[in-house]
Scaffold this motif. Sequence first.
Motif, PDB file in Angstrom:
ATOM      1  N   UNK A 286      37.059  35.314  50.240  1.00 20.19           N
ATOM      2  CA  UNK A 286      37.940  36.488  50.224  1.00 20.19           C
ATOM      3  C   UNK A 286      37.885  37.221  51.556  1.00 20.19           C
ATOM      4  N   UNK A 287      36.674  37.386  52.079  1.00 22.08           N
ATOM      5  CA  UNK A 287      36.430  38.071  53.348  1.00 22.08           C
ATOM      6  C   UNK A 287      37.250  37.441  54.474  1.00 22.08           C
ATOM      7  N   UNK A 288      37.310  36.118  54.508  1.00 19.00           N
ATOM      8  CA  UNK A 288      38.025  35.421  55.569  1.00 19.00           C
ATOM      9  C   UNK A 288      39.521  35.296  55.266  1.00 19.00           C
ATOM     10  N   UNK A 289      39.866  34.971  54.023  1.00 19.84           N
ATOM     11  CA  UNK A 289      41.280  34.771  53.683  1.00 19.84           C
ATOM     12  C   UNK A 289      42.069  36.070  53.784  1.00 19.84           C
ATOM     13  N   UNK A 290      41.443  37.190  53.449  1.00 19.98           N
ATOM     14  CA  UNK A 290      42.131  38.474  53.564  1.00 19.98           C
ATOM     15  C   UNK A 290      42.527  38.760  55.005  1.00 19.98           C
ATOM     16  N   UNK A 311      44.846  33.445  47.950  1.00 23.66           N
ATOM     17  CA  UNK A 311      43.510  32.861  47.983  1.00 23.66           C
ATOM     18  C   UNK A 311      42.441  33.956  47.948  1.00 23.66           C
ATOM     19  N   UNK A 312      42.676  35.038  48.684  1.00 19.76           N
ATOM     20  CA  UNK A 312      41.730  36.154  48.679  1.00 19.76           C
ATOM     21  C   UNK A 312      41.649  36.791  47.300  1.00 19.76           C
ATOM     22  N   UNK A 313      42.786  36.911  46.633  1.00 22.20           N
ATOM     23  CA  UNK A 313      42.811  37.508  45.295  1.00 22.20           C
ATOM     24  C   UNK A 313      42.042  36.652  44.291  1.00 22.20           C
ATOM     25  N   UNK A 314      42.240  35.337  44.348  1.00 22.69           N
ATOM     26  CA  UNK A 314      41.500  34.448  43.450  1.00 22.69           C
ATOM     27  C   UNK A 314      39.999  34.558  43.696  1.00 22.69           C
ATOM     28  N   UNK A 315      39.622  34.614  44.969  1.00 20.12           N
ATOM     29  CA  UNK A 315      38.199  34.682  45.304  1.00 20.12           C
ATOM     30  C   UNK A 315      37.579  35.998  44.866  1.00 20.12           C
ATOM     31  N   UNK A 316      38.296  37.107  45.003  1.00 13.61           N
ATOM     32  CA  UNK A 316      37.776  38.407  44.561  1.00 13.61           C
ATOM     33  C   UNK A 316      37.547  38.393  43.056  1.00 13.61           C
ATOM     34  N   UNK A 317      38.464  37.788  42.332  1.00 13.29           N
ATOM     35  CA  UNK A 317      38.319  37.720  40.878  1.00 13.29           C
ATOM     36  C   UNK A 317      37.106  36.892  40.461  1.00 13.29           C
ATOM     37  N   UNK A 318      36.704  35.938  41.313  1.00 13.78           N
ATOM     38  CA  UNK A 318      35.542  35.096  41.009  1.00 13.78           C
ATOM     39  C   UNK A 318      34.223  35.721  41.473  1.00 13.78           C
ATOM     40  N   UNK A 319      34.329  36.658  42.418  1.00 12.53           N
ATOM     41  CA  UNK A 319      33.122  37.180  43.068  1.00 12.53           C
ATOM     42  C   UNK A 319      32.324  38.082  42.132  1.00 12.53           C
ATOM     43  N   UNK A 320      31.010  38.081  42.350  1.00 17.93           N
ATOM     44  CA  UNK A 320      30.116  38.941  41.573  1.00 17.93           C
ATOM     45  C   UNK A 320      29.189  39.672  42.540  1.00 17.93           C
ATOM     46  N   UNK A 321      28.583  40.765  42.098  1.00 12.56           N
ATOM     47  CA  UNK A 321      27.612  41.474  42.921  1.00 12.56           C
ATOM     48  C   UNK A 321      28.258  42.511  43.803  1.00 12.56           C
ATOM     49  N   UNK A 322      27.420  43.231  44.541  1.00  8.28           N
ATOM     50  CA  UNK A 322      27.861  44.305  45.409  1.00  8.28           C
ATOM     51  C   UNK A 322      28.005  43.820  46.844  1.00  8.28           C
ATOM     52  N   UNK A 327      29.999  42.807  55.961  1.00  6.67           N
ATOM     53  CA  UNK A 327      30.887  41.874  55.287  1.00  6.67           C
ATOM     54  C   UNK A 327      31.064  42.190  53.821  1.00  6.67           C
ATOM     55  N   UNK A 328      31.527  41.170  53.115  1.00 10.28           N
ATOM     56  CA  UNK A 328      31.843  41.362  51.717  1.00 10.28           C
ATOM     57  C   UNK A 328      33.308  41.724  51.563  1.00 10.28           C
ATOM     58  N   UNK A 329      33.772  41.670  50.354  1.00 12.14           N
ATOM     59  CA  UNK A 329      35.187  41.911  50.090  1.00 12.14           C
ATOM     60  C   UNK A 329      35.298  42.352  48.642  1.00 12.14           C
ATOM     61  N   UNK A 330      35.991  43.451  48.396  1.00 16.46           N
ATOM     62  CA  UNK A 330      36.095  43.998  47.047  1.00 16.46           C
ATOM     63  C   UNK A 330      37.557  44.135  46.649  1.00 16.46           C
TER      64      UNK A 330
END
Length: 443
Positions: A286-290, A311-322, A327-330
């Motif tokens: 998500x961090x890179x695709x965004x 692609x970023x949206x799909x990855x955010x929906x799969x991501x867990x944690x803070x 970096x990171x993407x929310x």
Amino acid sequence: MKTPEPNACLDRLYRETGLTLRQFAQDVNRLGTERGTPLKYREPSVYQWLQGHMPREAVRPLILEALARRLHRPVTSSEAGFPSSPDQLKQPASTVQGLIHLGREDMDPSRRAVLGTGLFSVALTIPGWPDVVGRMKAIKTDPQRRIGQSEVQAVSAMTDRLSDLDGEFGGRYARPMAAAFLVNTVAPYLKASASSETRKSMMSAASFLCYLTGWMAVDEGAHGRAQEYYVKGLELAGASGDRRAYCHILRGMSVQAANLGHGTPAVRLANAAAEVSPESSPRMRAFLAGQQAHSYALAGEPTNAWNSLREAERAVNQAEGQLGTFGGFSSATLAYCTAEVRHALGDAKGSVKSLKEHFPLRDSTDTQRSKLLFSSLLAERQLEIGHLEAACATWNTVLDDYPALHSGRVDEKVAKIRTLLSPYRANSIARQTAERSRELLVK
């Protein structure tokens, strides 16, 4: 006095751009303003350059950059028919010595004002991963000083603290401290005796500190200086074998290019970051695709932009944690990215909608500076779609918190308020908002 020969090299490049004499002069003048040295060249000056009259030494880098931005590739002095500058003839400094030189110039705020902002280069040569891996193995070490993991932990902890200060109060507040820490503490650590593991860990920690210091320079509008820190960070990341740091810095360089409106370089850097990424976790994707999505939109590639955003949206929906410090993407970041993609593709109304969705999703990891920057963007775009009073209300929330921040980027946003509201002086709310912004800027 001998009449100079026409500069066939420069003429060939000029014709390749397709510009008129006036447009080329305007490009050079704009770059002078960007560098902090306003210029007033007109058509006769460009004609004289083409006829072989040598431009002033200080102007030649601007001419090369103007050509590079139009041609989307590096242009050297010799390619343009100019003599090599003294800086180009110097032997390149080592990574550590270059870092010390950079940091010393930044430690004193008054000295930074003299140095100016530096010129952002769209054709900057980026050291590739194979070129930097394992560098600095032969560096001369100081036998009188030895470091261990505790020093590495100290550098990482200090970087975290500086990052917090930067996000809360702005780059102008924190960058002199970061530069002093780089020069007085980190550079000696990089030359100290240590185990192989510790040396790699220290170089990795130093690369993130370089990235952060470059990010602070961006916040002050010192874009050329920021690129210098970023390149040093890439060299240190490669020397330590830290693909994550290398990838992160490339992505930051893409953000810088995108925020300055340079879509093609932003795409190049974002794609390079994705190619070298050491992991494929949802958060990293998500961090890179965004960033790829925003870059593609600026470069006028809507299909790639929407594909990357999905692609970023799909990855955010799969991501867990803070989120981590770097970096990171929310979901909040995704909403902001969506707003940028929509606006770059001409959908100002959709951009406003996405920015409004961003703010309720923010959490404690989001900074005060980003809140003011994104709120300023929202106000500008509300005005763009004709919502004057809503824009003024948003701007006033920015002005409420503005005095506590020392950020060049936020300063620029606040300075724009009066200009943007000048056509609406007859409206009392617009007039009061513009006057409030003026009063806060002069304090």
